[in-house]
Structures are given as C-alpha cells and as structure tokens.
Scaffold this motif. Structure first.
Motif, PDB file in Angstrom:
ATOM      1  N   GLY A 315      23.689 -21.363 -24.537  1.00 33.18           N
ATOM      2  CA  GLY A 315      23.778 -19.947 -24.201  1.00 33.18           C
ATOM      3  C   GLY A 315      23.694 -19.651 -22.727  1.00 33.18           C
ATOM      4  O   GLY A 315      23.498 -18.490 -22.335  1.00 33.18           O
ATOM      5  N   THR A 317      26.089 -19.774 -20.412  1.00 35.47           N
ATOM      6  CA  THR A 317      27.234 -19.056 -19.843  1.00 35.47           C
ATOM      7  C   THR A 317      27.011 -17.551 -19.911  1.00 35.47           C
ATOM      8  O   THR A 317      27.270 -16.824 -18.938  1.00 35.47           O
ATOM      9  N   PHE A 318      26.539 -17.065 -21.048  1.00 40.97           N
ATOM     10  CA  PHE A 318      26.283 -15.628 -21.176  1.00 40.97           C
ATOM     11  C   PHE A 318      25.205 -15.176 -20.197  1.00 40.97           C
ATOM     12  O   PHE A 318      25.356 -14.162 -19.500  1.00 40.97           O
ATOM     13  N   GLN A 321      26.487 -15.121 -16.609  1.00 36.57           N
ATOM     14  CA  GLN A 321      27.415 -14.009 -16.364  1.00 36.57           C
ATOM     15  C   GLN A 321      26.685 -12.673 -16.335  1.00 36.57           C
ATOM     16  O   GLN A 321      27.095 -11.767 -15.598  1.00 36.57           O
ATOM     17  N   ALA A 322      25.632 -12.545 -17.117  1.00 35.81           N
ATOM     18  CA  ALA A 322      24.838 -11.315 -17.049  1.00 35.81           C
ATOM     19  C   ALA A 322      24.196 -11.163 -15.673  1.00 35.81           C
ATOM     20  O   ALA A 322      24.184 -10.065 -15.096  1.00 35.81           O
ATOM     21  N   HIS A 536      29.042  -7.558 -24.553  1.00 34.11           N
ATOM     22  CA  HIS A 536      29.103  -8.970 -24.939  1.00 34.11           C
ATOM     23  C   HIS A 536      28.115  -9.355 -26.040  1.00 34.11           C
ATOM     24  O   HIS A 536      28.049 -10.533 -26.416  1.00 34.11           O
ATOM     25  N   THR A 537      27.367  -8.428 -26.550  1.00 29.10           N
ATOM     26  CA  THR A 537      26.429  -8.769 -27.630  1.00 29.10           C
ATOM     27  C   THR A 537      26.653  -7.964 -28.901  1.00 29.10           C
ATOM     28  O   THR A 537      25.999  -8.221 -29.907  1.00 29.10           O
ATOM     29  N   SER A 546      33.801 -18.117 -25.501  1.00 26.76           N
ATOM     30  CA  SER A 546      33.641 -16.673 -25.411  1.00 26.76           C
ATOM     31  C   SER A 546      32.162 -16.320 -25.303  1.00 26.76           C
ATOM     32  O   SER A 546      31.301 -16.917 -25.959  1.00 26.76           O
ATOM     33  N   THR A 547      31.876 -15.330 -24.464  1.00 24.45           N
ATOM     34  CA  THR A 547      30.508 -14.822 -24.357  1.00 24.45           C
ATOM     35  C   THR A 547      30.345 -13.521 -25.131  1.00 24.45           C
ATOM     36  O   THR A 547      29.250 -12.953 -25.131  1.00 24.45           O
ATOM     37  N   LYS A 548      31.421 -13.060 -25.784  1.00 21.54           N
ATOM     38  CA  LYS A 548      31.332 -11.857 -26.605  1.00 21.54           C
ATOM     39  C   LYS A 548      30.957 -12.258 -28.022  1.00 21.54           C
ATOM     40  O   LYS A 548      31.793 -12.663 -28.820  1.00 21.54           O
ATOM     41  N   ARG A 549      29.684 -12.179 -28.327  1.00 20.30           N
ATOM     42  CA  ARG A 549      29.180 -12.583 -29.633  1.00 20.30           C
ATOM     43  C   ARG A 549      28.120 -11.588 -30.089  1.00 20.30           C
ATOM     44  O   ARG A 549      27.395 -11.020 -29.278  1.00 20.30           O
ATOM     45  N   SER A 551      24.974 -11.457 -30.863  1.00 21.16           N
ATOM     46  CA  SER A 551      23.983 -12.487 -30.557  1.00 21.16           C
ATOM     47  C   SER A 551      22.918 -12.632 -31.642  1.00 21.16           C
ATOM     48  O   SER A 551      22.456 -13.739 -31.908  1.00 21.16           O
TER      49      SER A 551
END
Length: 588
Positions: A315, A317-318, A321-322, A536-537, A546-549, A551
C-alpha cells in the motif's frame, strides 16, 4: 470484293459475323458467282435468274468454268433492296436493315410491367456489384498482402523512383509482391526469415515485418495478391499494405523527423524554458497556501526529507501519492528500480544504494547514469508522480529536458520537501540518514499483514513468482522480523523523526491517518490532499497498479483469495511477526 450477309445478322453493321466472302469456295469447291449486292449502285431492279451452266454475265461464266457437281444459283428478285442466295445445302438471304434503336428508345417501347422488371433487375445488379466492391475494399484494409513462406531466397526486382528512399536503402520487390530493403534481401539469401528492421522504425516495424513481412505467413486475399503483383508498389512498414511511393516517402520522413526530435537532447534554451514552466506552476500553487505550509519555503529553512520504507504490495504507492498531492513535495519514486526484484540488505549493494539516496535527497542528479537511463526508459513511472514537473515536460519545447540532469537538479530544488518511496531498501540502512541532523530526515515505516501482502503478490502481479525475495513467505517474514527489531530501536532513538504505521489503519480511516502522518512530518493537511484521498478510496479499479480502491474492502480480502492451506503455511512462517503486529491467526 462482294460481301453477303446472313439473314438477320444486322444489315449495315458490317460485322465479322455472318459475312460471306465471295472469294471463298463452298464445301464442294465452287465459288459463288459475282452479283451486285443490295447496297451497290449497280443493282438492277429487273428480275433475272441464273442457273447452273448458263452465262448471264462475265462473272457467271468464270464461275461455271470452275464449278463442280454442286454450284450456286443466284436469283435477283424485284425488290430493290433484297437478294436471295440459294445453295443446294444452305440458303442465305442478304437484306438491308435499319440502324438499331438507342437503348432509351428501346426501353421506352417496352410495356410498363416489363420496364418495372428491368429496373428491378438493374438495381439488383448494381447493388450486388457495390457489395462486392465494399467486401474487397474491407479485405484490402483488414488483411496484409498474402504470401507464402519463401522457400528459396528471392532474387528481387529493384524498384525505381522515390520508392528507393523508403528506408534509406534500395528497395526490392519479391516475386510474391512484397517490398523489402537490401538488408532484408541479404538476410533472406543467408537463410533468415526476416531481416532486422531499420532502427528508426522501432519495435512496431520489426513486429510488423516478423508477423507479416518478407518470409511471413498471412491469410490469403486474392484482391491484395492482385494489387501486389499489378504494380511494384512498396509496402507500408506499419500498415503492411501496398501504398503509393510518394505517400510512403512522406510518411517515412515524418517518422524520421519525429524520431530525431525524440532522441535529440534538450539544449540550454529548452531546459530553461521547461524550468520556467515548473517555476510558474510552483508559484501558482504556493500562493494558495498559508501558515505552516508557507514556512516550508522560508529562506534558510532546511528542506524536509522523507523516507517511506516498506515492501512490495503493502500500500505504499497510495500513501506516497497522498503525501505527494501536497504542492511542496518532489516525489522520488522507487529510485532502486534498476536493481530489479530484489532487496537491498547489506554489503556493496547497500553502500551504493545509500550513496544514490544521499545524492537524490540533495537534488544532485549529475553522474547518476544508471538512474537517468532507467528514467528515460520508464519516464512515467519515474517522473509521472511529480505532477508539476510532468506537466511542464509535456508542455515544454523538448520532452528530453526531463532526462537532463541539470534540469532535474534545478527543478528538484524548487520543492522544499523531498519524498523517497522505496520497497527495496531494508530499514536498517536508514539509520545513516537519521544520524545526520543537518539532513532533516524523517522515516515512515509502513507495515501490512504478511498474509494480505502474499495474497496480493500471488493474485495481482506475475513477475513476483520468479524471484525469491518476492515469492517466498519465509523471506518476507524474515525481512519483516528484522525490520521490526530495527523499528523498535529507531523509535527509541529518534522519536521525533521515526514513525511506524499500519496499512490496515490507513485503509479503514484514510483521512484521519494521513492527517496525523502529515502533522508528524510538519506539513499541513490541504484540501487537495483531502480530495485525493476521497477520490482514491471510494472507488475500486481492478488493476495491480491502481491506487483507486475501496480501501476498507481490501483489509480482509486475503481471507477470500488465499486457500486455507496457504494461510496456514504463511502463518507458520510469520508467527512472530503476526504476534508482534497483533494480527489474529486463522484456523487456530
């Protein structure tokens, strides 16, 4: 020489069919006696009759002398435009006919029902022809010129004119209609299937040649075969269809210019112009900040350097990027990617990694050949996470400025926060930077349930299974156990500059956890960061990178993906780690 027309063969058309030559003999060897045709000016209106053996004219006497047992009889009737010719076996009547009517007059003379039938038939024929034409045009656009495997090396027919310049060498045409260069001819004669593509055409041309070029096998298309053999047209290297030489020359020149532009290094003017775009972007975003964020740009303030350390599929990468959504952050994404899928733990690799890390945190890109070459090969991975720099590179006069070490050094210095995210560096190697207070380094250690990490590696990526550092649960938990011991020591030695955070906490409450982390780093939680986390969450894109999950759903997904036997194997290898991180065991 008189000519006689067969009955009903068109009158004055004078065609080859139905014309009897007076010089030719009949089947018994006799020649017809001379007589004035119906259209000659000497035709006599009086009725005369010539019988065998009689002589009514000089021509008839000459005819009778050469006749055999069967001869011709000529009867002249009173009608001025008709003559009957009788033979013992056949009868010929030559008659004058009117000129044929035009097709429109003939059509108008038909009955209405017949005209309707003719119209329907004509429409059907035209429609069928149109469909056939469309079908063949579709085949022309869809399939390349068909050809069989060349068993014998083609001698080649050299093409003339502008077609010679399509690849910077002479162009030849194989007997099967395919165009190729002199190098391809040499390779074919030496026995290879397809010669190497010109370097300027790139992988797409090479794939086109090897899949459908000289020596390849393609689906048969009669229309394309005809086109290939009808003219010595060169074959387009990408479309793989015959094209006009002038068009091909223009297209090749365009590709060459683009390639030269892509390979040409950026000069000082272009670097300065791209830097101006980055500076303008940074200034515009800084004007929207206030308070704590503005202090980061204070004169004499040491840059903040952040190391985000973890392992693959945790996790990071997310989270990176945040943090990089803050306008003050320059993101160094995975600087040890050139080393491949392996961990940096100790020895020479550790020394080189620390050297590279020290230079990047100081914005010194000069001399980092391996790093810059990898960046050139993977620009979006290495630079795409820096929004301001990435946009300036696309808008600037030369994208190659992004690979210029001077540009990267100056652009990096415009940002007061240097963020390095890495999954290949073990935690013990970060202490060197924490010991140097002048560097103002803070370390964030991100951990995740090893069962979830292994589940993500098994199901999301294919490259992991070939490397023990990524595929083995024992290696993962051995590294985690060593990192947790180091984390305990670093937490005690540097409480203000080291923190440990769990992926599950961030996934369940991303807004508050990222807010707390940014407060620890001395950065203000901006509206841009809050918007990024929201986007992205709350949505889920099923892609490994992808970071769009969504979460919260990812926390326990490993329970559905991993077989129970695999869960037990990971728990046996990672027992101390699971206990240290207070994760519950399954099936016990």
């Amino acid at each position: 020489m008189p000519k006689y027309e067969r009955f009903g063969d068109g009158g004055e058309r004078g065609g080859a069919e139905g014309v009897l030559d007076a010089s030719k003999t009949n089947q018994y060897g006799a020649t017809p006696t001379d007589a004035a045709g119906p259209n000659t000016p000497n035709a006599e209106p009086a009725q005369k009759k010539c019988t065998p053996g009689s002589s009514s004219s000089s021509s008839s006497s000459s005819s009778s002398s050469s006749s055999s047992s069967s001869s011709w009889s000529i009867t002249t009737i009173s009608h001025p435009s008709t003559i009957n010719i009788e033979d013992s076996d056949k009868k010929y009547v030559a008659m004058e006919t009117n000129k044929p009517k035009s097709w429109l007059a003939a059509y108008n003379s038909l009955a209405p029902r017949t005209r309707q039938t003719v119209r329907t038939a004509a429409i059907a024929i035209v429609s069928a022809l149109a469909l056939v034409a469309i079908f063949h045009l579709a085949k022309l656009a869809e399939h390349p010129v068909s050809e069989n495997v060349i068993e014998e090396p083609p001698k080649g027919e050299k093409l003339e004119g502008e077609a010679q310049n399509w690849g910077g060498e002479d162009v030849y045409k194989a007997p099967n209609g395919k165009a190729f260069g002199a190098q391809g001819l040499a390779n074919l004669q030496s026995g290879s299937e397809a010669g190497p593509a010109p370097a300027w055409l790139g992988a797409q041309f090479d794939a086109g040649v090897r899949n459908g070029g000289v020596g390849g096998v393609q689906e048969s298309s009669p229309v394309l075969d005809v086109l290939a053999r009808a003219r010595p047209a060169p074959i387009h290297p990408i479309l793989n269809v015959p094209v006009d030489p002038e068009f091909l020359h223009h297209d090749i020149e365009r590709l060459r210019k683009r390639q030269r532009a892509e390979k040409r290094p950026a000069n000082a003017t272009e670097v300065a112009a791209t830097l101006a775009l980055v500076r303008r972007q940074v200034e515009a975003e800084r004007k929207q900040l206030n308070g704590k964020n503005l202090r980061l740009w204070s004169v004499g303030e040491a840059p903040l350097r952040v190391l985000l350390v973890t392992t693959w599929r945790s996790g990071s990468t997310f989270l990176a990027q945040a943090l990089a959504s803050h306008p003050a952050v320059f993101h160094h994404y995975e600087p040890f990617s050139p080393r491949g899928v392996r961990q940096v733990r100790s020895g020479r690799d550790a020394f080189q990694a620390q050297q590279l890390l020290h230079r990047l945190l100081d914005c010194q890109f000069e001399g980092q050949v391996e790093y810059l070459n990898y960046t050139r090969e993977h620009p979006e991975d290495m630079l795409g996470h820096n929004r301001g720099v990435w946009d300036a590179c696309h808008k600037g006069p030369n994208f190659n400025a992004c690979y210029n070490p001077s540009f990267l050094s100056q652009a990096c210095q415009m940002f007061p926060v240097q963020l390095v995210k890495t999954v290949r560096l073990r935690l013990n190697l970060t202490q060197l930077f924490l010991n140097d207070e002048r560097m103002n380094v803070k370390v964030v250690f991100l951990v995740r349930d090893p069962r979830a990490t292994m589940s993500s590696r098994y199901s999301s990526v294919s490259w992991c299974s070939d490397h023990p550092d990524c595929a083995s649960p024992d290696v993962l938990c051995s590294d985690l156990q060593a990192d947790l011991k180091v984390a305990t020591a670093l937490q005690h030695l540097y409480p203000d500059r080291f923190t440990q955070i769990k992926y599950e906490d961030v996934a369940m409450d991303p807004q508050n956890q990222v807010h707390r982390l940014m407060n620890f780093l001395g950065m203000e939680f901006t509206s841009d960061t809050a918007r990024f986390i929201m986007e992205h969450t709350q949505t889920d894109l099923n892609s490994p990178w992808s970071t769009k999950r969504k979460s919260s759903d990812r926390v326990s997904m490993w329970k559905k993906q991993l077989p129970l036997q695999e869960v037990h194997a990971i728990q046996n290898a990672c027992g101390p780690v699971l206990k240290n991180l207070q994760y519950e065991l399954v099936g016990q």
